[in-house]
Design an enzyme around this catalytic site. Structure first.
Site, short mmCIF file in Angstrom:
data_model
loop_
_atom_site.label_atom_id
_atom_site.label_comp_id
_atom_site.label_asym_id
_atom_site.label_seq_id
_atom_site.Cartn_x
_atom_site.Cartn_y
_atom_site.Cartn_z
N ASP A 1 0.30 4.94 2.96
CA ASP A 1 1.33 4.10 2.33
C ASP A 1 1.39 2.71 2.98
O ASP A 1 1.10 2.56 4.15
CB ASP A 1 2.69 4.81 2.47
CG ASP A 1 3.73 4.25 1.52
OD1 ASP A 1 3.35 3.52 0.56
OD2 ASP A 1 4.93 4.52 1.72
N ASN B 1 3.47 8.00 -9.27
CA ASN B 1 2.85 6.66 -9.32
C ASN B 1 2.48 6.23 -10.74
O ASN B 1 2.26 5.04 -10.99
CB ASN B 1 1.61 6.58 -8.42
CG ASN B 1 1.92 6.59 -6.93
OD1 ASN B 1 1.16 7.11 -6.12
ND2 ASN B 1 3.06 6.01 -6.54
C1 IPE Z 1 3.26 8.11 -1.78
O1 IPE Z 1 3.50 6.74 -1.67
C2 IPE Z 1 2.07 8.35 -2.65
C3 IPE Z 1 0.79 7.87 -2.12
C4 IPE Z 1 0.58 7.40 -0.92
C5 IPE Z 1 -0.30 7.98 -3.02
P1 IPE Z 1 4.60 6.03 -2.55
O2 IPE Z 1 4.64 4.60 -2.11
O3 IPE Z 1 4.37 6.28 -3.98
O4 IPE Z 1 5.92 6.79 -2.09
P2 IPE Z 1 7.45 6.46 -2.31
O5 IPE Z 1 7.66 6.30 -3.76
O6 IPE Z 1 7.74 5.21 -1.57
O7 IPE Z 1 8.17 7.62 -1.73
C1 IPE Z 2 0.19 3.17 -1.11
O1 IPE Z 2 0.64 1.87 -0.98
C2 IPE Z 2 -0.81 3.32 -2.22
C3 IPE Z 2 -0.30 4.06 -3.40
C4 IPE Z 2 0.84 4.64 -3.51
C5 IPE Z 2 -1.20 4.13 -4.53
P1 IPE Z 2 1.87 1.33 -1.85
O2 IPE Z 2 1.31 0.69 -3.07
O3 IPE Z 2 2.87 2.38 -2.07
O4 IPE Z 2 2.44 0.21 -0.88
P2 IPE Z 2 3.97 -0.13 -0.63
O5 IPE Z 2 4.66 1.14 -0.28
O6 IPE Z 2 4.48 -0.72 -1.90
O7 IPE Z 2 3.94 -1.11 0.49
MG MG Z 3 4.50 2.99 -1.07
#
Ligand code: IPE
Ligand code: IPE
Ligand code: MG
Length: 246
Positions: A21, A69
């Site tokens: 993340d 997502n």
């Molecule tokens: C969790 O990250 C899913 C992945 C890393 C693929 P998110 O960024 O989607 O999680 P939330 O929504 O902040 O909990």
């Molecule tokens: C994790 O990074 C990747 C996916 C969930 C696909 P994020 O895209 O969630 O990055 P933040 O949480 O917005 O920084």
């Molecule tokens: Mg995230």
């Protein structure tokens, strides 16, 4: 002594799972588009896959895209899907050189056809590799996984293939996407969030949790080693007392 030398190779976790993340925040901090963060994130994937294989961790599972997502803006979803195909093509070399088998968990039917085809192709190419299993969680949600398992088991009960009394942990394990994987020993989440976000709820029942503020694109091999060293300092009691273990 270098940091990697501090890791006890005899006591490695068998299954490490990572919630990767912080790509978006990494990009935002630098005034870049979120997609650049995802691109840089794929470099971290390569680093951690290589580090795991070199150490001899047999199972590595990466949360790449959750069922939730899909609710992101359409352009981000489609860029992520394109990036996935690109990353898979690039990873074939690493997978082959390190004897790694690619596996996937999640509702793969939801993925665009070109992503699914690329994924299945790389899985086919690497199916006989035996050093490590790299599992990508794609369109993965733990609740969705449990619902499908419950449906499949119910169906078997209804058709007298199994009886209600047969239902135990091993039957449930056999009906999850993770059926070929052991329970998670170490779960790492980057970016400073302290939550599980619908990842492997059943499989992490006794996992050690490790949270770091480091954003995923900044997560390097040394950060990974740090997590493993931290894991090795913990006492896993599984409900017993400390005295019983020694
Ligand atoms: C969790 O990250 C899913 C992945 C890393 C693929 P998110 O960024 O989607 O999680 P939330 O929504 O902040 O909990
Ligand atoms: C994790 O990074 C990747 C996916 C969930 C696909 P994020 O895209 O969630 O990055 P933040 O949480 O917005 O920084
Ligand atoms: Mg995230």
């Amino acid at each position: 002594m270098s940091i990697v030398e501090k890791i006890d190779k005899e006591r490695l976790p068998q299954h490490v799972a990572v919630i990767m993340d912080g790509n978006g925040r990494w990009a935002k901090k630098k005034g870049l588009m979120r997609v650049v963060g995802h691109e840089r994130g794929s470099k971290s994937v390569n680093n951690i896959v290589e580090a795991s294989a070199k150490l001899g961790i047999p199972y590595l599972t990466l949360y790449a895209f959750s069922t939730e997502n899909w609710n992101r803006p359409e352009t981000e979803v489609s860029t992520l899907m394109k990036l996935l195909v690109k990353t898979l093509k690039k990873e074939i070399k690493t997978l082959t050189e390190n004897n790694i088998r690619l596996n996937a968990i999640g509702c793969l039917a939801d993925l665009p056809e070109r992503v699914r085809n690329e994924l299945l192709e790389v899985m086919e190419i690497t199916k006989n590799n035996s050093h490590m299993v790299l599992t990508l969680a794609l369109s993965y949600g733990s609740r969705e996984e449990l619902i499908s398992a419950i449906k499949a088991i119910s169906d078997k009960v209804k058709n007298n293939i199994i009886s209600v009394n047969d239902i135990d942990e091993s039957i449930i394990n056999k009906h999850l996407y993770t059926q070929i994987l052991p329970d998670v020993d170490l779960l790492i989440r980057t970016s400073g969030e302290h939550r599980i976000s619908n990842f492997l709820l059943w499989q992490i029942a006794y996992a050690e949790l490790y949270f770091t503020k480091t954003l995923w694109p900044d997560f390097k091999k040394n950060d990974f080693y740090e997590a493993l060293i931290n894991y090795q300092k913990r006492e896993r009691r599984f409900g017993k007392t400390s005295e019983q273990l020694s």
